[in-house]
Design a protein around this motif. Structure first.
Motif, mmCIF file in Angstrom:
data_model
loop_
_atom_site.group_PDB
_atom_site.id
_atom_site.type_symbol
_atom_site.label_atom_id
_atom_site.label_comp_id
_atom_site.label_asym_id
_atom_site.label_seq_id
_atom_site.Cartn_x
_atom_site.Cartn_y
_atom_site.Cartn_z
ATOM 1 N N LEU A 16 0.737 -1.372 -0.030
ATOM 2 C CA LEU A 16 -0.006 0.145 -0.052
ATOM 3 C C LEU A 16 0.965 1.197 -0.057
ATOM 4 C CD1 LEU A 16 -2.752 1.288 0.052
ATOM 5 C CD2 LEU A 16 -2.756 0.917 2.328
ATOM 6 N N PRO A 17 2.057 1.209 0.883
ATOM 7 C CA PRO A 17 2.653 2.801 0.685
ATOM 8 C C PRO A 17 3.101 3.199 -0.575
ATOM 9 C CG PRO A 17 3.271 1.269 2.353
ATOM 10 C CD PRO A 17 2.409 0.441 1.821
ATOM 11 N N GLU A 18 3.697 2.002 -1.268
ATOM 12 C CA GLU A 18 4.064 2.377 -2.651
ATOM 13 C C GLU A 18 2.801 3.064 -3.575
ATOM 14 O OE1 GLU A 18 6.844 0.250 -6.483
ATOM 15 O OE2 GLU A 18 6.093 -0.852 -4.594
ATOM 16 N N VAL A 49 -1.408 1.612 8.451
ATOM 17 C CA VAL A 49 -0.396 2.022 7.354
ATOM 18 C C VAL A 49 -1.141 3.257 6.618
ATOM 19 C CG1 VAL A 49 0.775 1.579 4.950
ATOM 20 C CG2 VAL A 49 0.714 0.131 7.026
ATOM 21 N N ALA A 50 -2.506 2.951 6.238
ATOM 22 C CA ALA A 50 -3.284 3.823 5.662
ATOM 23 C C ALA A 50 -3.455 5.218 6.354
ATOM 24 C CB ALA A 50 -4.655 3.618 5.321
ATOM 25 N N ARG A 51 -3.556 4.988 7.715
ATOM 26 C CA ARG A 51 -3.499 6.376 8.378
ATOM 27 C C ARG A 51 -2.181 6.961 8.592
ATOM 28 N NH1 ARG A 51 -6.435 2.481 11.875
ATOM 29 N NH2 ARG A 51 -8.509 2.744 11.884
ATOM 30 N N ARG A 52 -1.258 6.349 8.679
ATOM 31 C CA ARG A 52 0.162 6.792 8.747
ATOM 32 C C ARG A 52 0.441 7.808 7.370
ATOM 33 N NH1 ARG A 52 1.951 1.937 11.183
ATOM 34 N NH2 ARG A 52 3.347 1.414 9.315
ATOM 35 N N PHE A 53 -0.052 7.261 6.246
ATOM 36 C CA PHE A 53 0.223 7.994 5.123
ATOM 37 C C PHE A 53 -0.691 8.996 4.811
ATOM 38 C CE2 PHE A 53 3.266 4.820 4.618
ATOM 39 C CZ PHE A 53 4.172 5.042 3.776
ATOM 40 N N HIS A 57 -10.004 9.052 4.146
ATOM 41 C CA HIS A 57 -11.177 8.065 4.573
ATOM 42 C C HIS A 57 -10.791 6.766 4.728
ATOM 43 C CE1 HIS A 57 -13.203 11.740 3.655
ATOM 44 N NE2 HIS A 57 -12.689 11.760 2.378
ATOM 45 N N ILE A 58 -11.173 6.098 5.637
ATOM 46 C CA ILE A 58 -11.023 4.495 5.666
ATOM 47 C C ILE A 58 -12.400 3.837 6.077
ATOM 48 C CG2 ILE A 58 -9.702 2.657 7.027
ATOM 49 C CD1 ILE A 58 -7.726 4.666 7.660
ATOM 50 N N VAL A 59 -12.582 2.795 5.266
ATOM 51 C CA VAL A 59 -13.949 2.074 5.491
ATOM 52 C C VAL A 59 -13.337 0.576 5.861
ATOM 53 C CG1 VAL A 59 -15.893 0.960 4.568
ATOM 54 C CG2 VAL A 59 -15.286 3.613 3.912
ATOM 55 N N ARG A 60 -13.686 0.049 6.933
ATOM 56 C CA ARG A 60 -13.172 -1.278 7.352
ATOM 57 C C ARG A 60 -14.310 -2.427 7.324
ATOM 58 N NH1 ARG A 60 -9.038 -4.219 9.094
ATOM 59 N NH2 ARG A 60 -9.609 -5.661 10.671
ATOM 60 N N HIS A 61 -14.254 -3.322 6.612
ATOM 61 C CA HIS A 61 -15.117 -4.454 6.999
ATOM 62 C C HIS A 61 -14.788 -5.206 8.228
ATOM 63 C CE1 HIS A 61 -16.472 -4.340 2.446
ATOM 64 N NE2 HIS A 61 -16.767 -3.261 3.062
ATOM 65 N N ARG A 62 -15.546 -5.855 9.270
ATOM 66 C CA ARG A 62 -15.014 -6.702 9.845
ATOM 67 C C ARG A 62 -14.576 -8.047 9.647
ATOM 68 N NH1 ARG A 62 -19.664 -4.225 12.029
ATOM 69 N NH2 ARG A 62 -19.528 -2.956 13.631
#
Length: 330
Positions: A16-18, A49-53, A57-62
């Motif tokens: 994801l970072p790249e 990782v998404a938050r650090r970059f 917006h982040i949607v998370r499925h359980r």
């Protein structure tokens, strides 16, 4: 004009970072660019990782619900966040992020509702011979079923206008790519392709475990999607084929009956009659399915109007919250 780039993810903490670094931060004609990550029940720290970059917006499925569900969740969230254009890309950096400007250009110009990135499958150095042949055959099939001119049907690198996103409703549990095109073609949306660049694969696909599984799942999705939007044609065709096959043993029985030898060929009459009855029933099912399909279209229109109403309410709230001019009467 707001662009939201959505990235469905499943255990993509390493790649994801790249992908995020390669995304554009400014595009001519776009005022705001935001990034949306859909974490489809990852077991690693994809969301962290998404938050650090700095993902907006982040949607998370359980739990892991599959690529199609992640894509639809992304569309819903992007629409709720006021996106005018939505771009979907993969988390494994398969697609060149700088080509997003090519994807959004036809939408900005008012020339397309959906833009699909064409990877140039025939000449793509990152694809092996068998994969090229498979992709070309699949794209040709989807092209015919959807009545579109798309040459890379399973490319996930896509730009979608807000109006088009409000009309798309993915029901597949496997992948959204083919179903989306069949839906869009049926709804007479303007769909175009633009050539894009790709990067080499860094890992095997997580969407499927083997090529036969991919073929089976994709084929089932195409058949189901086409039948959903063309039920009368599908069932009438199936019923007609069954009835024609059933007519053959009946004609055979009649021939032997005419020459006085029909006593030993009753089984032909039974089999033929059963197939003809089955064909008639299939055609009747087609008529019922067509009526159900009309009802589904009304429901989709209702959902689209509901989304438009939500947009209007959001605009009204934002105008009410904005500072109002004050003055004195003289």
């Amino acid at each position: 004009m707001k662009l939201i780039i959505q990235i469905p993810c499943y255990n993509e903490a390493e790649s994801l970072p790249e992908t995020l670094v390669a995304l554009p931060r400014q595009i001519d004609g776009i005022d705001t660019i935001e990034i949306l990550v859909i974490d489809d029940g990852s077991k690693d720290n994809t969301s962290d990782v998404a938050r650090r970059f700095g993902v907006h917006h982040i949607v998370r499925h359980r739990t892991n619900r599959g690529l199609a569900a992640a894509f639809q969740s992304g569309l819903n969230k992007a629409l709720a966040e006021g996106a005018d254009i939505i771009v979907n890309t993969d988390a494994d950096n398969q697609y060149e992020g700088r080509d997003i400007c090519k994807l959004v250009a036809p939408v900005l110009a008012g020339e397309a509702d959906i833009v699909v990135g064409d990877r140039g499958v025939r000449d793509n150095a990152h694809f092996g011979p068998f994969k090229r042949l498979l992709q070309m055959f699949g794209s040709a099939t989807v092209k015919r079923l959807s009545n579109t001119q798309i040459t890379d049907a399973v490319s996930g690198f896509r730009a979608i206008s807000r109006a088009a996103a409000q009309k798309i409703n993915i029901t597949s549990s496997f992948s959204y790519t083919t179903e989306m095109l069949i839906q869009a073609g049926r709804k007479r949306m303007a769909i175009v392709s633009v050539p894009i660049r790709t990067n080499g694969a860094i890992r095997p696909s997580r969407l499927f475990k083997s090529v036969p599984q991919f073929i089976a799942n994709t084929g089932a999705t195409m058949i189901r999607s086409y039948a959903m939007y063309n039920p009368l044609k599908v069932f009438v065709l199936a019923g007609t084929v069954s009835a024609l096959i059933g007519a053959t043993p009946i004609i055979r029985f009649l021939y032997f009956y005419a020459i006085g030898e029909g006593g030993g060929h009753i089984q032909s009459l039974v089999i033929g009659g059963s197939l003809i009855v089955l064909g008639v029933v299939a055609i009747m099912f087609g008529a019922v399915a067509d009526l159900v399909g009309r009802n589904r279209q009304l429901l989709e229109q209702t959902l689209e109007r509901l989304r438009l109403l939500e947009d209007q309410l959001a605009e009204d709230r934002s105008s009410d919250d904005s500072p109002k001019a004050t003055g004195t009467l003289g």
